[in-house]
Design a protein around this motif. Structure first.
Motif, PDB file in Angstrom:
ATOM      1  N   ALA A  60       0.513  -1.577  -0.009  1.00 33.22           N
ATOM      2  CA  ALA A  60       0.159  -0.084  -0.070  1.00 33.22           C
ATOM      3  C   ALA A  60       0.784   1.403   0.077  1.00 33.22           C
ATOM      4  O   ALA A  60       1.788   1.316   0.697  1.00 33.22           O
ATOM      5  N   ALA A  61       0.579   1.996  -0.873  1.00 34.66           N
ATOM      6  CA  ALA A  61       1.296   3.377  -0.851  1.00 34.66           C
ATOM      7  C   ALA A  61       1.393   3.740   1.114  1.00 34.66           C
ATOM      8  O   ALA A  61       0.356   4.098   1.643  1.00 34.66           O
ATOM      9  N   SER A  62       2.247   4.441   1.080  1.00 33.44           N
ATOM     10  CA  SER A  62       2.223   5.479   2.182  1.00 33.44           C
ATOM     11  C   SER A  62       2.149   6.681   2.856  1.00 33.44           C
ATOM     12  O   SER A  62       1.525   6.842   2.137  1.00 33.44           O
ATOM     13  N   LYS A  63       2.314   6.908   3.828  1.00 28.83           N
ATOM     14  CA  LYS A  63       2.345   8.692   3.984  1.00 28.83           C
ATOM     15  C   LYS A  63       2.738   9.301   3.301  1.00 28.83           C
ATOM     16  O   LYS A  63       2.168  10.280   2.940  1.00 28.83           O
ATOM     17  N   ASP A  64       3.578   9.301   3.188  1.00 26.72           N
ATOM     18  CA  ASP A  64       4.740  10.074   2.894  1.00 26.72           C
ATOM     19  C   ASP A  64       4.839  10.119   1.542  1.00 26.72           C
ATOM     20  O   ASP A  64       4.685  11.468   0.067  1.00 26.72           O
TER      21      ASP A  64
ATOM     22  N   TRP B 127      -9.097  10.181  -7.465  1.00 26.60           N
ATOM     23  CA  TRP B 127      -8.607   8.368  -6.840  1.00 26.60           C
ATOM     24  C   TRP B 127      -9.316   8.322  -5.727  1.00 26.60           C
ATOM     25  O   TRP B 127      -9.546   6.176  -5.925  1.00 26.60           O
ATOM     26  N   SER B 128     -10.156   8.308  -4.952  1.00 26.62           N
ATOM     27  CA  SER B 128     -10.731   7.850  -3.642  1.00 26.62           C
ATOM     28  C   SER B 128     -12.069   8.016  -4.692  1.00 26.62           C
ATOM     29  O   SER B 128     -13.100   7.385  -3.989  1.00 26.62           O
TER      30      SER B 128
ATOM     31  N   LEU C 296      -9.084  -1.812   1.501  1.00 29.20           N
ATOM     32  CA  LEU C 296      -8.519  -2.668   0.516  1.00 29.20           C
ATOM     33  C   LEU C 296      -8.399  -1.756  -0.656  1.00 29.20           C
ATOM     34  O   LEU C 296      -7.620  -1.480  -1.345  1.00 29.20           O
ATOM     35  N   LYS C 297      -9.119  -0.404  -0.325  1.00 29.29           N
ATOM     36  CA  LYS C 297      -9.567   0.585  -1.295  1.00 29.29           C
ATOM     37  C   LYS C 297      -7.701   1.713  -1.565  1.00 29.29           C
ATOM     38  O   LYS C 297      -7.327   1.621  -2.023  1.00 29.29           O
ATOM     39  N   HIS C 298      -7.487   1.757  -0.186  1.00 25.32           N
ATOM     40  CA  HIS C 298      -6.696   2.330   0.362  1.00 25.32           C
ATOM     41  C   HIS C 298      -4.598   1.376  -0.597  1.00 25.32           C
ATOM     42  O   HIS C 298      -3.602   1.775  -0.419  1.00 25.32           O
ATOM     43  N   LEU C 299      -5.155  -0.202  -0.264  1.00 26.57           N
ATOM     44  CA  LEU C 299      -3.658  -0.786  -1.030  1.00 26.57           C
ATOM     45  C   LEU C 299      -3.872  -0.651  -2.209  1.00 26.57           C
ATOM     46  O   LEU C 299      -3.327  -0.802  -2.835  1.00 26.57           O
TER      47      LEU C 299
ATOM     48  N   LYS D 192      -2.705   1.189  -7.708  1.00 32.58           N
ATOM     49  CA  LYS D 192      -2.999   0.260  -8.747  1.00 32.58           C
ATOM     50  C   LYS D 192      -3.695   0.588 -10.184  1.00 32.58           C
ATOM     51  O   LYS D 192      -4.628   1.044  -9.565  1.00 32.58           O
ATOM     52  N   ASP D 193      -3.449   0.456 -11.131  1.00 34.91           N
ATOM     53  CA  ASP D 193      -3.742   1.096 -12.212  1.00 34.91           C
ATOM     54  C   ASP D 193      -4.747  -0.934 -12.257  1.00 34.91           C
ATOM     55  O   ASP D 193      -4.178  -1.965 -12.587  1.00 34.91           O
ATOM     56  N   PRO D 194      -6.150  -0.910 -12.560  1.00 32.67           N
ATOM     57  CA  PRO D 194      -6.224  -1.948 -12.701  1.00 32.67           C
ATOM     58  C   PRO D 194      -6.470  -2.211 -14.104  1.00 32.67           C
ATOM     59  O   PRO D 194      -7.335  -3.655 -14.251  1.00 32.67           O
TER      60      PRO D 194
END
Length: 318
Positions: free
Chosen positions: A47-51, A64-65, A154-157, A161-163
């Protein structure tokens, strides 16, 4: 009594039959051999980090959200009706679209009746139905009603990522040469991965509907075999620190194990605070989990998350 020559000929005949059977078994192996161009070293999807998220613009975050939306494919049976009802009343409300697929109809709860007893054939039908009815949803989460999922995590993970790329995520495991994602922990497929899977369903040699007569693979392993023929491989879903996000055990079991193995740091040794799934809980424990995840809040404490995932419009979720 057999002569020495007769014994020799009998041994030759039996040996020939054995070699023939062995060659047939080898030629019809359900697990495709990896060609050089298909060689794949198991890797981990983090998953993307906070940074990383902080570097996104406000417009990117908003876009993206809104784009990360999940179709939940929940496989149920009337014999586990209480789990079915619990999943319908708890975590599945957070899916953008949740569809229950059953082996036979039930008057008590709504579901798509696939009229199929075989587990693998039923899962195939459910995946094909989801693909045909997904609309603009690009991510698919396959689960059993005994699984508890936190869809926002799951959405955060998959946020970055490109579906349109073939993702097949979850708790990656290995059986012999086959890498697969454990069904108990939930399986995530991108649109491209599901598209390839549905296409290979048409090839009965590579992806038979009823499996092989000489062996019976579990649904998750059979799924991995079919996906491997399309160049899609199992990948382990992890947080930014490398902790697994998909758990095949309950949080109670994981904490108990951590208390024994990491008594000085139980929480860190247990599980990721961005975990996506747990399994092995009773329906009552799932209701308690729902309370802890979505309702219990310390007054005045703001987690200041950079992203917000809103429930589907008109949803009555928590």
């Amino acid at each position: 009594m057999l002569t020495e020559g007769g014994s020799f000929m009998k041994g030759m005949a039996m040996g020939g039959v054995f070699c023939l059977v062995l060659s047939l078994l080898t030629s019809f192996s359900p697990i495709p051999e990896s060609r050089k161009e298909d060689s794949h070293h198991h890797h981990h999807v983090k998953a993307a980090s906070k940074d990383e998220l902080k570097r996104l613009t406000d417009s990117q975050v908003q876009e993206w959200s809104n784009q990360v939306r999940v179709y939940c494919i929940i496989m149920v049976q009337p014999k586990i009706l209480v789990y079915w009802a619990t999943a319908a009343d708890t975590w599945s409300k957070h899916c953008d679209k949740a569809v229950f697929y059953t082996s036979e109809s039930s008057k008590a709860l709504e579901a798509v009746d696939l009229n199929e007893k075989d587990d693998w054939a039923r899962l195939r039908k459910a995946l094909k139905h989801a693909y045909d009815n997904a609309g603009d949803l690009q991510w698919f989460f396959v689960a059993q009603p005994t699984t508890f999922a936190i869809i926002e995590n799951l959405k955060h993970l998959v946020l970055t990522k490109d579906p349109s790329e073939p993702f097949y995520l979850g708790h990656a495991m290995k059986s012999g040469e086959l890498e697969y994602v454990s069904y108990d922990s939930g399986i995530v497929l991108s649109y491209e991965a599901l598209k390839r899977l549905v296409n290979v369903f048409q090839d009965q040699d590579k992806c038979p509907e009823r499996g092989r007569t000489l062996w019976k693979l579990s649904e998750d392993k059979q799924l991995a075999v079919c996906l491997k023929y399309t160049g899609v491989f199992a990948e382990n879903g992890e947080d930014a620190h490398g902790k697994g996000l998909f758990n095949s055990k309950s949080i109670e079991s994981l904490i108990s194990e951590s208390m024994k193995d990491n008594p000085s740091n139980v929480v860190e040794g247990c599980c990721s605070d961005m975990a996506v799934t747990f399994n092995g809980m009773s329906p009552n424990q799932m209701q308690v989990m729902m309370f802890g995840v979505y309702r219990l809040r310390p007054y005045g404490h703001d987690f200041r998350d950079l992203l917000e995932f809103y429930p589907p419009e008109g949803s009555d979720n928590d």
